[in-house]
Design an enzyme around this catalytic site. Sequence first.
Site, PDB file in Angstrom:
ATOM      1  N   HIS A 118     -51.968  28.773  24.087  1.00  0.00           N
ATOM      2  CA  HIS A 118     -51.204  28.490  22.874  1.00  0.00           C
ATOM      3  C   HIS A 118     -52.077  27.750  21.860  1.00  0.00           C
ATOM      4  CE1 HIS A 118     -47.186  28.176  21.045  1.00  0.00           C
ATOM      5  NE2 HIS A 118     -47.610  27.030  20.541  1.00  0.00           N
ATOM      6  N   ASP A 143     -50.646  31.313  27.728  1.00  0.00           N
ATOM      7  CA  ASP A 143     -49.836  30.421  26.896  1.00  0.00           C
ATOM      8  C   ASP A 143     -48.936  29.560  27.788  1.00  0.00           C
ATOM      9  OD1 ASP A 143     -48.025  29.256  25.094  1.00  0.00           O
ATOM     10  OD2 ASP A 143     -48.111  30.982  23.744  1.00  0.00           O
TER      11      ASP A 143
END
Length: 235
Positions: free
Chosen positions: A204, A173
């Site tokens: 993400h 992420d």
Amino acid sequence: MTKTIQIETLDGNATFDAYVAEPVARPKAAIVVIQEIFGVNAGISSKCDRLAADGYLALAPDLFWPIAPGIQLDPDVPDQMQQALGLMGKFNQDAGIRDIEATIRAARRLLDDDGTGKVGVVGYCLGGRLAFMTAARTDVDASVGYYGVGIDGLLREAHAIANPVLLHIPEEDHFVDKAAQAAMHAGLDDHPKVTLYDYAGEDHGFATEFGARRSDAAAEQADARTAAFFADHLG
């Protein structure tokens, strides 16, 4: 069936919109879907529609109503991504939690007259962070957060979590670095109500309904875990 309803704020001084998707039969519970920084866009309404198909009453409140009511943005369009980041900077998260709580109360009333039906929340990105905050600050029955940003800075609130929480953490992420992920595990792995799942190689937004960010295999795995979690804790 889908529709837009008005929800009264906790203080009774205003109302805001919520997208609602209703199941064909009597709902087994309600789930509040908490938006990303892109508003209640097609991806969020699609999440609601899928939950309704699974037998839940699903509601997505327009949390940006004080700053950009009705906004719907596409993360794959660079200008709209920048607009979304700007809105995030103006958004009052504490006020957002109050609006989520108002939506939870409205959902309980929609489920039955005495307002005792079970309600869960599921949130993505900003919504993942807000789902964690909702678990700590309200009486919601179950909470799920996908790639919540900044949860490592909220760990002081973990002691207030009384009902089950599930967090999905993509290991790559770009908004939540390895140190933040390690802090989340250190602060939450021993919590009796919290479960964390890591997704190697995922970034993400991997579970978005549409667009370039989606990663099918990981999204399907995470969504299956979410479905089982809600089946266990909402009935």
